[in-house]
Design a protein around this motif. Sequence first.
Motif, short mmCIF file in Angstrom:
data_model
loop_
_atom_site.label_atom_id
_atom_site.label_comp_id
_atom_site.label_asym_id
_atom_site.label_seq_id
_atom_site.Cartn_x
_atom_site.Cartn_y
_atom_site.Cartn_z
N SER A 294 21.82 -12.79 35.94
CA SER A 294 20.88 -13.76 35.37
C SER A 294 21.05 -13.84 33.86
CB SER A 294 19.45 -13.35 35.70
OG SER A 294 19.08 -12.21 34.94
N GLU A 295 20.39 -14.82 33.23
CA GLU A 295 20.44 -14.97 31.78
C GLU A 295 19.81 -13.78 31.07
OE1 GLU A 295 18.73 -18.65 30.60
OE2 GLU A 295 20.24 -19.89 31.61
N SER A 296 18.87 -13.11 31.75
CA SER A 296 18.20 -11.96 31.13
C SER A 296 19.03 -10.69 31.26
CB SER A 296 16.84 -11.74 31.79
OG SER A 296 16.98 -11.38 33.15
N GLY A 297 20.16 -10.77 31.97
CA GLY A 297 21.04 -9.61 32.09
C GLY A 297 20.82 -8.77 33.32
N THR A 298 19.94 -9.20 34.23
CA THR A 298 19.74 -8.46 35.47
C THR A 298 20.76 -8.91 36.51
OG1 THR A 298 18.14 -10.05 36.36
CG2 THR A 298 17.27 -8.25 35.00
N ASN A 299 21.03 -8.03 37.47
CA ASN A 299 22.08 -8.30 38.45
C ASN A 299 21.55 -8.15 39.88
OD1 ASN A 299 24.84 -8.30 36.79
ND2 ASN A 299 23.46 -6.76 35.90
N ILE A 300 21.79 -9.18 40.69
CA ILE A 300 21.46 -9.14 42.11
C ILE A 300 22.68 -8.63 42.86
CG2 ILE A 300 20.84 -10.51 44.13
CD1 ILE A 300 19.29 -12.36 42.30
N VAL A 301 22.51 -7.48 43.52
CA VAL A 301 23.63 -6.78 44.12
C VAL A 301 23.84 -7.16 45.58
CG1 VAL A 301 24.45 -4.45 44.75
CG2 VAL A 301 23.38 -4.84 42.53
N LYS A 302 22.82 -7.62 46.28
CA LYS A 302 22.81 -7.69 47.74
C LYS A 302 23.99 -8.45 48.35
CE LYS A 302 19.75 -10.34 49.82
NZ LYS A 302 18.41 -10.90 50.18
N TYR A 303 24.57 -9.38 47.60
CA TYR A 303 25.64 -10.20 48.17
C TYR A 303 27.03 -9.61 48.01
CZ TYR A 303 21.78 -13.50 48.10
OH TYR A 303 20.56 -14.10 48.29
N ILE A 304 27.15 -8.47 47.31
CA ILE A 304 28.49 -7.93 47.05
C ILE A 304 29.05 -7.17 48.25
CG2 ILE A 304 27.86 -7.70 44.61
CD1 ILE A 304 28.06 -4.66 44.94
N PHE A 305 28.19 -6.77 49.18
CA PHE A 305 28.65 -5.93 50.28
C PHE A 305 29.22 -6.76 51.42
CE2 PHE A 305 25.25 -3.58 48.12
CZ PHE A 305 25.95 -2.44 47.76
N GLU A 306 30.26 -6.23 52.03
CA GLU A 306 30.87 -6.92 53.17
C GLU A 306 29.93 -6.86 54.38
OE1 GLU A 306 34.74 -5.39 53.94
OE2 GLU A 306 35.59 -6.16 52.07
N ASP A 307 30.20 -7.71 55.35
CA ASP A 307 29.39 -7.77 56.56
C ASP A 307 29.65 -6.53 57.41
OD1 ASP A 307 28.03 -8.33 58.88
OD2 ASP A 307 29.22 -10.11 59.39
N PRO A 308 28.63 -5.70 57.66
CA PRO A 308 28.85 -4.50 58.47
C PRO A 308 29.34 -4.80 59.89
CG PRO A 308 26.74 -4.38 57.33
CD PRO A 308 27.25 -5.77 57.16
N LEU A 309 29.04 -6.00 60.40
CA LEU A 309 29.40 -6.33 61.77
C LEU A 309 30.81 -6.92 61.90
CD1 LEU A 309 26.07 -7.85 63.15
CD2 LEU A 309 26.85 -5.47 63.15
N ALA A 310 31.46 -7.17 60.75
CA ALA A 310 32.84 -7.67 60.81
C ALA A 310 33.73 -6.61 61.46
CB ALA A 310 33.34 -8.00 59.41
N GLU A 311 34.73 -7.07 62.19
CA GLU A 311 35.58 -6.16 62.96
C GLU A 311 36.19 -5.06 62.08
OE1 GLU A 311 37.09 -4.42 66.20
OE2 GLU A 311 35.80 -6.21 66.23
N LYS A 312 36.61 -5.42 60.88
CA LYS A 312 37.28 -4.44 60.01
C LYS A 312 36.31 -3.37 59.50
CE LYS A 312 36.81 -7.02 55.66
NZ LYS A 312 37.53 -7.50 54.47
N ASN A 313 35.00 -3.62 59.63
CA ASN A 313 34.00 -2.68 59.12
C ASN A 313 33.32 -1.87 60.22
OD1 ASN A 313 34.38 -3.47 56.41
ND2 ASN A 313 33.06 -5.27 56.74
N LYS A 314 33.79 -1.99 61.45
CA LYS A 314 33.15 -1.27 62.56
C LYS A 314 33.13 0.24 62.33
CE LYS A 314 31.98 -4.78 65.10
NZ LYS A 314 32.62 -5.10 66.39
N GLY A 315 34.14 0.73 61.63
CA GLY A 315 34.20 2.18 61.38
C GLY A 315 33.16 2.68 60.40
N SER A 316 32.50 1.75 59.71
CA SER A 316 31.44 2.15 58.76
C SER A 316 30.05 2.09 59.38
CB SER A 316 31.48 1.26 57.51
OG SER A 316 31.06 -0.07 57.82
N LEU A 317 29.92 1.42 60.54
CA LEU A 317 28.62 1.28 61.19
C LEU A 317 28.10 2.63 61.68
CD1 LEU A 317 28.94 -1.98 63.32
CD2 LEU A 317 27.23 -1.54 61.55
N ILE A 318 26.84 2.91 61.40
CA ILE A 318 26.23 4.16 61.85
C ILE A 318 25.83 4.00 63.32
CG2 ILE A 318 24.39 5.84 61.45
CD1 ILE A 318 24.18 4.57 58.58
N PRO A 319 26.36 4.81 64.23
CA PRO A 319 26.03 4.66 65.65
C PRO A 319 24.66 5.25 65.98
CG PRO A 319 27.56 6.48 65.36
CD PRO A 319 27.36 5.87 64.00
#
Length: 418
Positions: A282-307
Amino acid sequence: MSSQVRLRLLPRARCLFDEPIKVKVEGLRSRQVVTMRARLTDDKGVVFSSSATYRADGSGEVDLNRDPSLGGTYVGVEPMGLLWSMRAQKSHKKFQKATSLKPQLVNFSVHEGEGRILAEETNERILIGDGVSRVPVQEGNISGVLFTPPGGGLFPAVLDILTFKSETRASLLANKGFVVLAISLVEGKFESFEHYPRFHLDHFKEAIDFLKQQPKVDSKGVGIIAKSKGADIALSLATFVPGIKAAVSINGCSANVGIPLYYKKQQILSPLQYDFSKLITSESGTNIVKYIFEDPLAEKNKGSLIPIEQAKTHLLLAAGEDDHNFDSKRYMDQMVERLKRHGKENFESVSYPGAGHLLQPPYKPFCPSCAHGLFPFIGSWGGEPKAHAAAEVHLWKKIQEFFRTHLSCDAAQTKAKL
């Protein structure tokens, strides 16, 4: 100050940090308009303050439990509005109460318009009730603080995993009859994910074993509570480590975020990756982080999903729907869907519209932004102050009920008295 006007904090001026108080003013003129103010200085020397305009009734009284604020840092009937609506005098500062040894002093005052003080009173908000012990712990890989309720026990035990160093949650749970060990996610300052090639669940298991060995602890099982990155560690412990009876995940991810996770010298979860090009500044210098992470459900990320369907633990999943740090509601929904798909019923979930990332015990000043903690920039946490404050009150009660229900021990009903 006017000798006619009296400001009262009920039932007493000294209370536990998470207890509400009633603020009343007496001796004003009929229908007199006054300004109510609150002010505190936190452990880092940062000043927080709030104000609200009130009109006295025909008897010259103002009752914050009954009367609406007409303007200021909040409006409407908000009995604890002077606390949660406090704002830091410096930008991007979070209220910090690093240790529980000293009470938080809050000055309440009533003013004639914006002018002279008519009356004032100090609210002493304590974190450790009478008889609760606080013992620093340095043993093996464990570095933390152990809180124990008064009495002979046996008490249920909770491991509190922290991303921001604070003893508030742990000490307040001890007042409610839990033995609590508060430990940090990492020792020292967390500079960035790149500085940590791996996390080891073994270190957290060591803390759990330490808790079970305490003489006042019901050793049949422990609880865990954590938020943000700590929450995926808590869920991983609940999934892979036996002896955990209840786990609370607050604004956590359905996957292992950022750092490979190991247990018994083997990698058990790969890291969910992120892309800083998707950071919103933002103009005030704050940062929204939520969109930087990959989709946990994407096939390449299945190994990161907590079972988590493998967990025999009772789970409480909580999410703020306006979280700017994680897509917490979506992650929670993913976990709920996964648990249901596997026929699991050992969980509860709750989400809060208008609540941000920093869901904590109630009655702290609301924090919209501050140093991130896991990344080297100012983080935007999201949330609308009034809705966020209400969510904190509800969730804090729910957490206590959840632990009392699932950490079976009669002493869980024990409460320390002031």
